[in-house]
Design a protein around this motif. Structure first.
Motif, PDB file in Angstrom:
ATOM      1  N   TYR A   1     -29.078 -31.808  -7.892  1.00  0.00           N
ATOM      2  CA  TYR A   1     -29.522 -32.419  -6.770  1.00  0.00           C
ATOM      3  C   TYR A   1     -28.406 -32.382  -5.396  1.00  0.00           C
ATOM      4  N   ALA A   2     -27.355 -32.434  -5.854  1.00  0.00           N
ATOM      5  CA  ALA A   2     -26.049 -32.443  -5.179  1.00  0.00           C
ATOM      6  C   ALA A   2     -26.132 -31.056  -4.477  1.00  0.00           C
ATOM      7  N   CYS A   3     -26.482 -30.170  -5.035  1.00  0.00           N
ATOM      8  CA  CYS A   3     -26.798 -28.904  -4.400  1.00  0.00           C
ATOM      9  C   CYS A   3     -27.823 -28.726  -3.240  1.00  0.00           C
ATOM     10  N   GLU A   4     -28.764 -29.289  -3.610  1.00  0.00           N
ATOM     11  CA  GLU A   4     -30.185 -29.423  -2.951  1.00  0.00           C
ATOM     12  C   GLU A   4     -29.707 -29.863  -1.426  1.00  0.00           C
TER      13      GLU A   4
ATOM     14  N   VAL B   1     -24.233 -30.260  -0.759  1.00  0.00           N
ATOM     15  CA  VAL B   1     -22.484 -30.931  -0.975  1.00  0.00           C
ATOM     16  C   VAL B   1     -21.855 -29.593  -1.102  1.00  0.00           C
ATOM     17  N   ASP B   2     -20.727 -29.489  -0.533  1.00  0.00           N
ATOM     18  CA  ASP B   2     -19.883 -28.458  -0.493  1.00  0.00           C
ATOM     19  C   ASP B   2     -19.388 -27.870  -1.860  1.00  0.00           C
ATOM     20  N   ILE B   3     -18.785 -28.843  -2.435  1.00  0.00           N
ATOM     21  CA  ILE B   3     -18.081 -28.507  -3.774  1.00  0.00           C
ATOM     22  C   ILE B   3     -18.469 -29.754  -4.659  1.00  0.00           C
TER      23      ILE B   3
ATOM     24  N   THR C   1     -17.529 -31.544   2.031  1.00  0.00           N
ATOM     25  CA  THR C   1     -17.948 -32.790   1.123  1.00  0.00           C
ATOM     26  C   THR C   1     -17.915 -32.457  -0.210  1.00  0.00           C
ATOM     27  N   ILE C   2     -17.343 -33.367  -1.143  1.00  0.00           N
ATOM     28  CA  ILE C   2     -17.464 -33.266  -2.380  1.00  0.00           C
ATOM     29  C   ILE C   2     -18.176 -34.302  -3.066  1.00  0.00           C
ATOM     30  N   HIS C   3     -18.767 -33.963  -4.300  1.00  0.00           N
ATOM     31  CA  HIS C   3     -19.475 -34.892  -4.986  1.00  0.00           C
ATOM     32  C   HIS C   3     -19.314 -34.739  -6.573  1.00  0.00           C
ATOM     33  N   GLN C   4     -18.936 -36.098  -6.972  1.00  0.00           N
ATOM     34  CA  GLN C   4     -18.660 -36.072  -8.593  1.00  0.00           C
ATOM     35  C   GLN C   4     -19.968 -36.280  -9.312  1.00  0.00           C
ATOM     36  N   VAL C   5     -20.179 -35.350 -10.108  1.00  0.00           N
ATOM     37  CA  VAL C   5     -21.627 -35.310 -11.041  1.00  0.00           C
ATOM     38  C   VAL C   5     -21.061 -35.575 -12.767  1.00  0.00           C
TER      39      VAL C   5
ATOM     40  N   SER D   1     -24.332 -24.203  -9.906  1.00  0.00           N
ATOM     41  CA  SER D   1     -23.730 -24.550  -8.436  1.00  0.00           C
ATOM     42  C   SER D   1     -23.829 -23.351  -7.469  1.00  0.00           C
ATOM     43  N   GLY D   2     -24.295 -22.105  -7.958  1.00  0.00           N
ATOM     44  CA  GLY D   2     -24.555 -21.264  -7.038  1.00  0.00           C
ATOM     45  C   GLY D   2     -22.893 -20.817  -6.689  1.00  0.00           C
ATOM     46  N   THR D   3     -22.933 -20.557  -5.368  1.00  0.00           N
ATOM     47  CA  THR D   3     -21.464 -20.168  -4.864  1.00  0.00           C
ATOM     48  C   THR D   3     -20.480 -21.367  -4.447  1.00  0.00           C
TER      49      THR D   3
END
Length: 325
Positions: free
Chosen positions: A127-130, A133-135, A115-119, A163-165
């Motif tokens: 929130y996407a990280c929480e 979302v993978d990318i 999964t990819i999410h555009q922010v 984004s972490g890793t």
């Protein structure tokens, strides 16, 4: 060759992603497959697709390439049946924009998809990280179509920091190898390009639209506004639409309240403009990078040239910049 962690994660050769722009108006199987065959990741825009047309296009992509590809869904306007159909087709990559990605990410992961999410803000990135979302894609306000409020080179390092890793892609006015190198220097693992891939033989937009992109001479050729969302009566909270300047935009910019009252007439005028391909009365969505697009090229050639140029620039930098550390 430019190879980053996101390439390993998605099993692609180059960190070049084609934006999943809208739907049948901007992306098709031919464009998606051409980018994927060249080693990047092509993405089919599913906004406006019925379940049947989405399935047909996905299966056509698979006839044209055996490489990974993706589909894109605008979450606050997601067609649930088309989304379910794409899940059933086991598409390997799902990308999302706007709206809450939690449920969509969970369902995509259940079928083994990435999964990819555009922010467009750091809060959206967190929130996407929480929600797993993978990318991430950090999209700057230079981008074409619907885009957020923050310039890319301000947003990108902040998204990378939270984004972490997770790999982060950069989007907004990137059309060449210079843009890729700049994004990599700010911590991105790759780039997402939309407007550059519209100026290709494979893209389904009209020949005149493509030439209008090529003819854009500087960054003032595009403008961000709410005009089109007012016309379409479909607000996208927190974002505006960037498009090439033309008579339609000039007529209604600053006159949005009047446009609301004349929406029916303005819509009919635009529909007629679509029939006769009158570019002065259409919504020619494009990013600021249009000013640096000088010709039409096959999508696969663009992928190859961006990577080659980026590698050359990085080699040149190694000879120009010496570290004493």
């Amino acid at each position: 060759m430019i190879h980053t962690n996101v390439c390993n994660e998605l099993k692609i050769d180059h960190p070049i992603f084609q934006a999943g722009m809208s739907g049948p108006w901007f992306t098709n199987a031919e464009l998606v497959a051409a980018v994927s065959n060249a080693g990047g990741l092509g993405i089919l825009g599913c906004l406006g697709h019925s379940p049947e047309s989405a399935i047909a296009e996905i299966r056509k992509i698979r006839k044209l390439t055996n490489r990974p590809f993706g589909v894109n869904f605008v979450l606050h306007r997601r067609n649930d049946e088309a989304f379910a159909a794409a899940l059933a087709e086991r598409v390997p990559v799902f990308s999302f924009f706007r709206g809450d990605p939690a449920e969509s990410v969970k369902r995509a992961h259940e079928v083994g998809a990435k999964t990819i999410h555009q922010v467009t803000t750091v809060d959206e990135a967190r929130y996407a990280c929480e929600v797993g979302v993978d990318i991430l894609i950090a999209q700057g306000r230079e981008a074409g179509g619907h885009m957020g409020p923050v310039p890319l080179f301000s947003l990108l390092p902040e998204v990378v920091a939270v984004s972490g890793t997770r790999p982060v892609l950069a989007a907004g006015s990137i059309v060449d190898g210079r843009g890729l190198v700049a994004a990599l220097c700010l911590g991105a693992d790759g780039v997402l390009m939309g407007t550059r891939f519209l100026a290709t033989p494979e893209a389904p937009v009209s020949a005149n639209y493509k030439q209008a992109i090529v003819a854009a001479s500087d960054h003032n050729a595009t403008i961000a506004s709410e005009v089109f969302d007012v016309l379409w009566d479909d607000p996208w909270p927190g974002v505006q639409v960037r498009a090439l300047q033309n008579n339609f935009v000039k007529r209604w910019l600053g006159n949005e309240e009047q446009l609301k009252m004349q929406r029916r007439e303005a819509t009919a005028r635009m529909q007629h403009a679509e029939q006769v391909d009158n570019l002065e009365e259409l919504g020619l969505l494009a990013g600021m990078g249009a000013a640096r697009i000088y010709d039409l090229k096959p999508a696969g050639q663009i992928v190859s040239e961006v990577v080659t140029e980026a590698a050359r620039i990085m080699q040149t930098l190694a000879t120009r910049v010496v570290s004493d550390g």
